[in-house]
Design a protein around this motif. Structure first.
Motif, PDB file in Angstrom:
ATOM      1  N   PHE A   1       0.955  -1.083   0.050  1.00 59.15           N
ATOM      2  CA  PHE A   1       0.147  -0.054  -0.043  1.00 59.15           C
ATOM      3  C   PHE A   1       1.000   1.217   0.176  1.00 59.15           C
ATOM      4  O   PHE A   1       2.054   1.234   0.478  1.00 59.15           O
ATOM      5  N   LYS A   2       0.202   2.398  -0.407  1.00 59.63           N
ATOM      6  CA  LYS A   2       1.136   3.570  -0.639  1.00 59.63           C
ATOM      7  C   LYS A   2       0.108   4.479   0.076  1.00 59.63           C
ATOM      8  O   LYS A   2      -0.816   4.969  -0.190  1.00 59.63           O
ATOM      9  N   LYS A   3       0.878   5.347   1.120  1.00 58.44           N
ATOM     10  CA  LYS A   3       0.435   6.180   1.995  1.00 58.44           C
ATOM     11  C   LYS A   3       0.708   7.754   1.352  1.00 58.44           C
ATOM     12  O   LYS A   3       1.757   7.846   0.868  1.00 58.44           O
ATOM     13  N   SER A   4      -0.007   8.713   1.425  1.00 57.32           N
ATOM     14  CA  SER A   4       0.369   9.969   0.992  1.00 57.32           C
ATOM     15  C   SER A   4       1.532  10.577   1.609  1.00 57.32           C
ATOM     16  O   SER A   4       1.731  10.303   3.155  1.00 57.32           O
ATOM     17  N   GLY A   5       2.224  11.013   1.209  1.00 54.74           N
ATOM     18  CA  GLY A   5       3.732  11.707   1.708  1.00 54.74           C
ATOM     19  C   GLY A   5       4.986  10.491   1.533  1.00 54.74           C
ATOM     20  O   GLY A   5       5.888  10.973   2.285  1.00 54.74           O
ATOM     21  N   ILE A   6       4.541   9.370   1.225  1.00 50.66           N
ATOM     22  CA  ILE A   6       5.677   8.451   1.251  1.00 50.66           C
ATOM     23  C   ILE A   6       5.655   7.798  -0.518  1.00 50.66           C
ATOM     24  O   ILE A   6       4.585   7.607  -0.787  1.00 50.66           O
ATOM     25  N   SER A   7       6.941   8.127  -0.798  1.00 54.31           N
ATOM     26  CA  SER A   7       6.913   7.864  -2.321  1.00 54.31           C
ATOM     27  C   SER A   7       6.906   6.309  -2.663  1.00 54.31           C
ATOM     28  O   SER A   7       6.509   5.683  -3.776  1.00 54.31           O
ATOM     29  N   GLU A   8       7.432   5.496  -1.820  1.00 48.13           N
ATOM     30  CA  GLU A   8       7.433   4.086  -2.100  1.00 48.13           C
ATOM     31  C   GLU A   8       6.252   3.193  -1.574  1.00 48.13           C
ATOM     32  O   GLU A   8       5.798   3.750  -0.561  1.00 48.13           O
ATOM     33  N   MET A   9       6.175   2.086  -2.140  1.00 45.92           N
ATOM     34  CA  MET A   9       5.055   1.278  -1.518  1.00 45.92           C
ATOM     35  C   MET A   9       5.523   0.456  -0.198  1.00 45.92           C
ATOM     36  O   MET A   9       6.794   0.119  -0.369  1.00 45.92           O
ATOM     37  N   ILE A  10       4.609   0.251   0.509  1.00 52.92           N
ATOM     38  CA  ILE A  10       5.015  -0.578   1.693  1.00 52.92           C
ATOM     39  C   ILE A  10       4.445  -1.971   1.492  1.00 52.92           C
ATOM     40  O   ILE A  10       3.355  -2.218   1.192  1.00 52.92           O
ATOM     41  N   THR A  11       5.460  -2.801   1.664  1.00 53.13           N
ATOM     42  CA  THR A  11       4.664  -4.306   1.402  1.00 53.13           C
ATOM     43  C   THR A  11       5.117  -5.256   2.688  1.00 53.13           C
ATOM     44  O   THR A  11       6.287  -5.060   3.233  1.00 53.13           O
ATOM     45  N   GLU A  12       4.099  -5.997   3.107  1.00 52.17           N
ATOM     46  CA  GLU A  12       4.092  -6.728   4.174  1.00 52.17           C
ATOM     47  C   GLU A  12       3.395  -8.302   3.784  1.00 52.17           C
ATOM     48  O   GLU A  12       2.736  -8.290   3.017  1.00 52.17           O
ATOM     49  N   PRO A  13       4.178  -9.170   4.327  1.00 49.14           N
ATOM     50  CA  PRO A  13       3.497 -10.425   4.211  1.00 49.14           C
ATOM     51  C   PRO A  13       2.102 -10.886   4.990  1.00 49.14           C
ATOM     52  O   PRO A  13       2.161 -10.313   6.136  1.00 49.14           O
ATOM     53  N   ILE A  14       1.336 -11.521   4.325  1.00 48.35           N
ATOM     54  CA  ILE A  14      -0.192 -11.700   5.071  1.00 48.35           C
ATOM     55  C   ILE A  14      -0.494 -13.190   4.859  1.00 48.35           C
ATOM     56  O   ILE A  14       0.295 -13.851   4.012  1.00 48.35           O
TER      57      ILE A  14
END
Length: 279
Positions: A116-129
């Motif tokens: 997911f990508k949050k405003s103010g952060i240029s890169e996507m955050i990736t987590e295992p689920i």
């Protein structure tokens, strides 16, 4: 008498000398014969053509054995025989939202990733689920009722609600793949897929956020606990029972303020009560 003794002595000495000389001559002759024979044999060996004598390297080559093949003939890679996995893909995009993009990928066992990508952060955050079996069952049932891979139905409502965000859902199975894109739908099963994936994203993004708070911003945890309380009341979490071990861990985490730990304990009791007394 004296003369006889002298004569006998001279006779014996003379005979011994002759015997000694004869023996010496015989020994010398034998030695000369052996030397002559050895020289003759060496001459014959030197005269032999080179091809009659095998070099040492040739003998070594004759004794070597061919190397066995690393793999038996006809062997196949086991991975080539394994069936293709059933893969699921979900994507939500709305550039104006705080969370502007969400991507969920997983297989039929529930193992996958959320990005997911949050405003103010240029890169996507990736987590295992790991999506729980009850949730996977609901997803599979909806895909089956839609006959998703065989259908060509357009799930998009006649009016465009792009301001609410666009959803993309894709299913891949046994080499076949189909993708559907819509922002609003009246199809109940397509809507179920849209809602279920939203709940999945809510659940695992909240777990990520509280994990960051535990490590870096403990004072933000009371706000996050209130947010989870709101999600649970609105049925916006995919599987609240799956979160119980995590919530129990929060209640014992002394890095968090007491108010946040107590809130986690209350939510855990609430979830356990609902689990034991389903409506």
């Amino acid at each position: 008498m004296r003369a006889k003794q002298v004569w006998f002595h001279n006779f014996v000495v003379g005979r011994l000398r002759r015997l000694f000389v004869a023996a010496a001559v015989a020994v010398i002759a034998g030695v000369l014969f052996q030397v002559s024979s050895a020289q003759s044999n060496n001459g014959k060996l030197a005269a032999d053509p080179p091809e009659t004598r095998q070099p040492h390297s040739s003998l070594k080559k004759m004794n070597t054995r061919p190397q066995a093949s690393a793999e038996p003939a006809g062997s196949e890679d086991p991975a080539a025989k394994s069936p293709e996995k059933r893969l699921f893909y979900y994507e939500f995009t709305q550039p104006d939202f705080v969370i502007s993009r969400i991507v969920i990928t997983h297989d039929s066992s529930g193992k996958g990733e959320i990005s997911f990508k949050k405003s103010g952060i240029s890169e996507m955050i990736t987590e295992p689920i790991l999506i729980s079996p009850p949730v996977i069952s609901r997803l599979e049932s909806a895909f089956a009722r839609l006959s998703f891979l065989d259908s060509s139905e357009n799930y998009q409502y006649e009016k465009d609600y792009a301001h609410l965000g666009t959803v993309k859902i894709r299913l891949t199975d046994a080499g076949r793949s189909r993708e559907a894109v819509f922002n609003w739908t009246e199809n109940p099963d397509a809507k179920l897929l849209k809602d279920e994936y939203r709940r999945i994203s809510n659940q695992f993004m909240w777990i990520f956020e509280i994990g960051v708070a535990r490590e870096n911003q403990p004072l933000d945890s009371p706000r996050l606990m209130k947010f989870l309380d709101s999600l649970l009341k609105r049925n916006e979490v995919a599987d609240s029972a799956q979160m119980l071990p995590f919530l129990h861990g929060l209640t014992d985490d002394e890095r968090l303020p007491l108010i946040a730990r107590n809130h986690a304990a209350r939510l855990a009791k609430q979830i356990e009560k609902q689990k034991n007394n389903p409506q």
